[in-house]
Structure formats: C-alpha cells, structure tokens
Design a protein around this motif. Structure first.
Motif, PDB file in Angstrom:
ATOM      1  N   MET A 100       0.904  -1.138   0.113  1.00  0.00           N
ATOM      2  CA  MET A 100       0.031  -0.067  -0.016  1.00  0.00           C
ATOM      3  C   MET A 100       0.791   1.312   0.145  1.00  0.00           C
ATOM      4  N   LYS A 101       2.002   1.210   0.892  1.00  0.00           N
ATOM      5  CA  LYS A 101       2.913   2.137   0.799  1.00  0.00           C
ATOM      6  C   LYS A 101       3.447   2.748  -0.601  1.00  0.00           C
ATOM      7  N   GLN A 102       3.792   1.461  -1.218  1.00  0.00           N
ATOM      8  CA  GLN A 102       4.274   1.680  -2.671  1.00  0.00           C
ATOM      9  C   GLN A 102       3.263   2.421  -3.521  1.00  0.00           C
ATOM     10  N   PHE A 103       2.214   2.202  -3.496  1.00  0.00           N
ATOM     11  CA  PHE A 103       1.250   2.750  -4.362  1.00  0.00           C
ATOM     12  C   PHE A 103       1.034   4.270  -3.837  1.00  0.00           C
ATOM     13  N   TYR A 104       1.107   4.585  -2.843  1.00  0.00           N
ATOM     14  CA  TYR A 104       0.992   5.991  -2.172  1.00  0.00           C
ATOM     15  C   TYR A 104       2.135   6.690  -2.776  1.00  0.00           C
ATOM     16  N   LYS A 105       3.449   6.241  -2.724  1.00  0.00           N
ATOM     17  CA  LYS A 105       4.597   6.970  -3.203  1.00  0.00           C
ATOM     18  C   LYS A 105       4.556   7.078  -4.833  1.00  0.00           C
ATOM     19  N   SER A 106       3.883   6.343  -5.468  1.00  0.00           N
ATOM     20  CA  SER A 106       3.787   6.257  -6.986  1.00  0.00           C
ATOM     21  C   SER A 106       2.717   7.329  -7.381  1.00  0.00           C
ATOM     22  N   LYS A 107       1.917   7.297  -6.470  1.00  0.00           N
ATOM     23  CA  LYS A 107       0.791   8.446  -6.653  1.00  0.00           C
ATOM     24  C   LYS A 107       1.078   9.884  -6.406  1.00  0.00           C
ATOM     25  N   SER A 108       1.837  10.039  -5.313  1.00  0.00           N
ATOM     26  CA  SER A 108       2.445  11.280  -4.953  1.00  0.00           C
ATOM     27  C   SER A 108       3.477  11.901  -5.980  1.00  0.00           C
ATOM     28  N   LEU A 109       4.234  11.013  -6.362  1.00  0.00           N
ATOM     29  CA  LEU A 109       5.429  11.019  -7.387  1.00  0.00           C
ATOM     30  C   LEU A 109       4.703  11.800  -8.601  1.00  0.00           C
ATOM     31  N   LEU A 110       3.504  10.947  -9.142  1.00  0.00           N
ATOM     32  CA  LEU A 110       2.750  11.414 -10.525  1.00  0.00           C
ATOM     33  C   LEU A 110       2.374  12.884 -10.123  1.00  0.00           C
ATOM     34  N   ARG A 111       1.559  13.179  -9.133  1.00  0.00           N
ATOM     35  CA  ARG A 111       1.164  14.522  -8.985  1.00  0.00           C
ATOM     36  C   ARG A 111       2.323  15.330  -9.009  1.00  0.00           C
ATOM     37  N   LEU A 112       3.332  14.999  -8.270  1.00  0.00           N
ATOM     38  CA  LEU A 112       4.486  16.188  -8.371  1.00  0.00           C
ATOM     39  C   LEU A 112       5.114  16.415  -9.572  1.00  0.00           C
ATOM     40  N   SER A 113       5.099  15.296 -10.545  1.00  0.00           N
ATOM     41  CA  SER A 113       5.363  15.354 -11.823  1.00  0.00           C
ATOM     42  C   SER A 113       4.608  16.345 -12.892  1.00  0.00           C
ATOM     43  N   PHE A 114       3.552  16.188 -12.527  1.00  0.00           N
ATOM     44  CA  PHE A 114       2.262  16.732 -13.012  1.00  0.00           C
ATOM     45  C   PHE A 114       2.454  18.325 -13.012  1.00  0.00           C
ATOM     46  N   LEU A 115       2.674  18.470 -11.497  1.00  0.00           N
ATOM     47  CA  LEU A 115       2.725  19.901 -10.787  1.00  0.00           C
ATOM     48  C   LEU A 115       4.073  20.709 -11.711  1.00  0.00           C
ATOM     49  N   PHE A 116       5.152  20.098 -11.959  1.00  0.00           N
ATOM     50  CA  PHE A 116       6.318  20.450 -12.485  1.00  0.00           C
ATOM     51  C   PHE A 116       6.174  20.743 -13.844  1.00  0.00           C
ATOM     52  N   ALA A 117       5.447  19.718 -14.564  1.00  0.00           N
ATOM     53  CA  ALA A 117       5.027  20.191 -15.905  1.00  0.00           C
ATOM     54  C   ALA A 117       4.034  21.192 -16.220  1.00  0.00           C
ATOM     55  N   VAL A 118       3.244  21.315 -15.400  1.00  0.00           N
ATOM     56  CA  VAL A 118       2.273  22.742 -15.613  1.00  0.00           C
ATOM     57  C   VAL A 118       3.089  23.884 -15.106  1.00  0.00           C
ATOM     58  N   LEU A 119       3.871  23.872 -14.337  1.00  0.00           N
ATOM     59  CA  LEU A 119       4.623  25.105 -13.934  1.00  0.00           C
ATOM     60  C   LEU A 119       5.610  25.457 -15.078  1.00  0.00           C
ATOM     61  N   PHE A 120       6.306  24.459 -15.590  1.00  0.00           N
ATOM     62  CA  PHE A 120       7.220  24.712 -16.606  1.00  0.00           C
ATOM     63  C   PHE A 120       6.630  25.242 -17.772  1.00  0.00           C
ATOM     64  N   SER A 121       5.209  24.761 -18.128  1.00  0.00           N
ATOM     65  CA  SER A 121       4.446  25.152 -19.289  1.00  0.00           C
ATOM     66  C   SER A 121       4.109  26.612 -19.255  1.00  0.00           C
ATOM     67  N   VAL A 122       3.661  27.033 -17.695  1.00  0.00           N
ATOM     68  CA  VAL A 122       3.218  28.412 -17.472  1.00  0.00           C
ATOM     69  C   VAL A 122       4.234  29.260 -17.841  1.00  0.00           C
ATOM     70  N   ILE A 123       5.550  28.938 -17.312  1.00  0.00           N
ATOM     71  CA  ILE A 123       6.847  29.776 -17.213  1.00  0.00           C
ATOM     72  C   ILE A 123       7.312  30.027 -18.764  1.00  0.00           C
ATOM     73  N   SER A 124       6.974  29.006 -19.598  1.00  0.00           N
ATOM     74  CA  SER A 124       7.365  29.158 -20.985  1.00  0.00           C
ATOM     75  C   SER A 124       6.459  29.948 -21.799  1.00  0.00           C
ATOM     76  N   VAL A 125       5.246  29.895 -21.503  1.00  0.00           N
ATOM     77  CA  VAL A 125       4.312  30.605 -21.904  1.00  0.00           C
ATOM     78  C   VAL A 125       4.564  32.318 -21.748  1.00  0.00           C
ATOM     79  N   LEU A 126       4.701  32.343 -20.439  1.00  0.00           N
ATOM     80  CA  LEU A 126       4.950  34.054 -20.108  1.00  0.00           C
ATOM     81  C   LEU A 126       6.435  34.472 -20.744  1.00  0.00           C
ATOM     82  N   ASN A 127       7.290  33.564 -20.697  1.00  0.00           N
ATOM     83  CA  ASN A 127       8.521  34.198 -21.434  1.00  0.00           C
ATOM     84  C   ASN A 127       8.474  34.406 -22.999  1.00  0.00           C
ATOM     85  N   SER A 128       7.507  33.707 -23.717  1.00  0.00           N
ATOM     86  CA  SER A 128       7.191  33.664 -24.978  1.00  0.00           C
ATOM     87  C   SER A 128       6.632  35.115 -25.221  1.00  0.00           C
ATOM     88  N   CYS A 129       5.511  35.157 -24.592  1.00  0.00           N
ATOM     89  CA  CYS A 129       4.768  36.609 -24.496  1.00  0.00           C
ATOM     90  C   CYS A 129       5.447  37.545 -24.046  1.00  0.00           C
TER      91      CYS A 129
END
Length: 146
Positions: free
Chosen positions: A1-30
């Motif tokens: 169960m702990k293994q499943f919790y860590k992978s789900k948390s890692l997936l959320r963290l990766s998604f957060l970084f991807a969204v943050l990187f996209s927002v910064i890229s869009v702001l720099n291009s504008c």
C-alpha cells in the motif's frame, strides 16, 4: 500500500512541475512579443557647395528630401550649405532619400550631399563640377536590415 501511495504522490509532483514549466514557457514567449521592433532615430539631410578656386559662385537649383513616402522639395536655396534640421523618424519609415542639384561654376567645385542618422553620416556622395553646368547628387538610406 505504501508503494502505491508513493507512486501516486510522485505522479502528482511530476504533473505539477510540467504545469509550472508550461506556464513559465508561455510567459517568457509573450514577453518577447511585447518588444517594439521599430526604433526612433534622429536624422538630418545636408547639402554643401564648395566653389573651388575659380571666380564663379555656385548655386543650388533644388533640394529634394523623402522620408518613407513623404517628399519635400525646396527650390533655389540661397545658401552654400542647406540642412533640413534634425527630425525624429521611426525606422518603420524604412527608406530615406535625398537629392540636390546645383550649378557649379568651376571644374574643381563640389556638391556634397549627406544623410545623418543618430549623429553620424550614414550616406554621402560628392560630385565635381564641370564648368557652369548643373550637376546632381543623390543618396538613399534604408533602416531595413538585409
């Protein structure tokens, strides 16, 4: 169960970084799009007559300036040096044209035309007289980089 919790948390963290990187890229291009591609320049047109060593006196017949599509002509200026005075011009005008013709009395008389851009001569031309005949000099300057 702990293994499943860590992978789900890692997936959320990766998604957060991807969204943050996209927002910064869009702001720099504008930010780059907001830069003004045209700049203002101080320009001046100048024509000079040098009479040379003879006894005659040179005289302008006409001086023509053109900034973009706006043309101005001055007939029979009475001085030996004609200047337009400093003018602010946007580089969006792209083309500056300047021409003068004059009667030069001596074979060593000279007519010089200059286009000054930001305090420096950008284009110049000198023609030598041919003994009391009308001579012409013309220069063109473009703000466009080729």
């Amino acid at each position: 169960m702990k293994q499943f919790y860590k992978s789900k948390s890692l997936l959320r963290l990766s998604f957060l970084f991807a969204v943050l990187f996209s927002v910064i890229s869009v702001l720099n291009s504008c930010k780059k799009d907001d830069d003004d591609e045209f700049t203002d320049h101080i320009i001046q047109f100048e024509a000079k007559i040098n009479n040379g060593t003879g006894t005659g006196t040179g005289a302008f017949k006409a001086v023509v300036t053109q900034i973009g599509t706006a043309q101005a002509t001055t007939f029979n200026p009475t001085t030996f040096t004609w200047t337009s005075g400093e003018q602010f011009v946007s580089s969006s005008q792209s083309q500056l044209n300047f021409a003068a013709n004059a009667v030069l009395p001596n074979t060593d008389s000279k007519l010089t035309v200059n286009i000054w851009v930001d305090g420096e001569i950008a284009k110049t031309m000198t023609v030598v007289g041919n003994g009391a005949n009308v001579v012409s000099a013309a220069v063109a300057y473009s703000f466009l980089e080729l």
